[in-house]
Design a protein around this motif. Structure first.
Motif, mmCIF file in Angstrom:
data_model
loop_
_atom_site.group_PDB
_atom_site.id
_atom_site.type_symbol
_atom_site.label_atom_id
_atom_site.label_comp_id
_atom_site.label_asym_id
_atom_site.label_seq_id
_atom_site.Cartn_x
_atom_site.Cartn_y
_atom_site.Cartn_z
ATOM 1 N N ARG A 4 -7.437 1.177 -6.446
ATOM 2 C CA ARG A 4 -8.399 2.154 -6.177
ATOM 3 C C ARG A 4 -8.256 2.512 -4.862
ATOM 4 N NH1 ARG A 4 -14.889 2.156 -7.173
ATOM 5 N NH2 ARG A 4 -15.620 4.165 -6.189
ATOM 6 N N HIS A 5 -8.339 3.903 -4.517
ATOM 7 C CA HIS A 5 -8.316 4.207 -3.079
ATOM 8 C C HIS A 5 -9.871 4.401 -2.663
ATOM 9 C CE1 HIS A 5 -4.161 5.231 -2.851
ATOM 10 N NE2 HIS A 5 -4.139 5.740 -3.869
ATOM 11 N N PHE A 6 -9.881 3.997 -1.288
ATOM 12 C CA PHE A 6 -11.153 3.886 -0.690
ATOM 13 C C PHE A 6 -10.969 4.610 0.695
ATOM 14 C CE2 PHE A 6 -11.705 0.521 -3.244
ATOM 15 C CZ PHE A 6 -13.073 0.692 -3.772
ATOM 16 N N GLN A 7 -11.985 5.009 1.424
ATOM 17 C CA GLN A 7 -11.856 5.852 2.791
ATOM 18 C C GLN A 7 -10.694 5.344 3.761
ATOM 19 O OE1 GLN A 7 -15.468 6.623 4.857
ATOM 20 N NE2 GLN A 7 -14.603 7.701 6.412
ATOM 21 N N ASN A 8 -11.029 3.948 3.915
ATOM 22 C CA ASN A 8 -9.766 3.344 4.727
ATOM 23 C C ASN A 8 -8.840 2.671 4.081
ATOM 24 O OD1 ASN A 8 -11.311 4.540 7.169
ATOM 25 N ND2 ASN A 8 -13.133 2.949 6.852
ATOM 26 N N TYR A 63 -5.243 1.513 5.584
ATOM 27 C CA TYR A 63 -4.428 2.737 5.981
ATOM 28 C C TYR A 63 -4.180 2.341 7.473
ATOM 29 C CZ TYR A 63 -5.826 4.565 1.494
ATOM 30 O OH TYR A 63 -6.186 4.853 0.242
ATOM 31 N N ASP A 124 -15.785 3.677 16.390
ATOM 32 C CA ASP A 124 -14.976 5.144 16.904
ATOM 33 C C ASP A 124 -15.230 5.416 18.318
ATOM 34 O OD1 ASP A 124 -14.128 5.445 14.295
ATOM 35 O OD2 ASP A 124 -15.494 6.551 13.592
#
Length: 222
Positions: A4-8, A63, A124
């Motif tokens: 499953r992909h998540f934001q990061n 990522y 950030d």
């Protein structure tokens, strides 16, 4: 195999009894993935990456953008919180969010690793953050007997969990948080203060994070 992909990043699971590999080509926005468990990078080849997963295990991959992807990558602002001596599974709060120091892992043996007794957080932009020590008196640390038992201890957080029917004490031992291969001697580690970018004896402090920032929570073994 499931992923499953998540934001990061993404999470991949292998619920079977055999080691398997899954090839993922969709939804990955970068050419590189950071393997958190093995502390290594994976590179996509022809837009895909093959991920091997041991039986009944899961892996987390972040990522990892490179300079050529969308221009020069921004340097993150990283807060590293250490314990002295190094203490695993020591709880903190960062801006009200629960955090815990790294406590090693099972392979064919229990490995502390270079990050034992620390945790990091990335931001950030520079700014002030509230850091609190929760375990100001750190006692024993539960360490699984084997790799298989380590999986069972964490099974309650996974779909189809059965660990709530098991006795955790039979799956692990109460060990010294500074040396997880030694039994806990009954003498706790007591928080004595902060050192580094902030010097204070208060449990809760304000830390300004700009670039790589490190602070250490000192403990005394009674």
């Amino acid at each position: 195999m499931h992923y499953r992909h998540f934001q990061n990043g993404l999470v991949a699971l292998n619920p079977t009894d055999k080691e398997k590999s899954i090839s993922i080509s969709d939804g990955i926005p970068t050419r590189h993935l950071r393997d958190i468990f093995n502390e290594a990078d994976l590179t996509l080849e022809k837009g895909a990456v093959a991920i091997p997963i041991p039986p009944r295990s899961g892996r987390v991959y972040l990522y990892k953008p490179s300079a050529e992807e969308g221009g020069r990558a921004k340097e993150p602002h990283i807060l590293t919180v250490k314990t002295l001596p190094d203490l695993g599974k020591t709880r903190f709060e960062l801006d009200g969010v629960p955090m815990m120091t790294y406590a090693g892992r099972w392979t064919t043996e229990y490995v502390k690793g270079t990050l034992y007794g620390t945790f990091t957080a990335k931001f950030d932009k520079p700014g002030w953050h509230t850091l609190k020590i929760v375990d100001d008196v750190k006692k024993e640390m539960m360490v699984a007997n084997t790799y298989e038992d380590a999986y069972a201890l964490n099974e309650t957080k996974m779909p189809g969990a059965t660990a709530e029917k098991r006795d955790p004490a039979r799956l692990g031992k109460l060990m010294d948080p500074s040396e997880p291969t030694k039994f806990y001697d009954g003498k706790p580690y007591r928080f004595t203060g902060w050192e580094g970018v902030v010097a204070s004896n208060e449990r809760t402090i304000k830390v300004y994070v700009d670039g790589e920032t490190t602070i250490t929570a000192r403990f005394q073994h009674e």
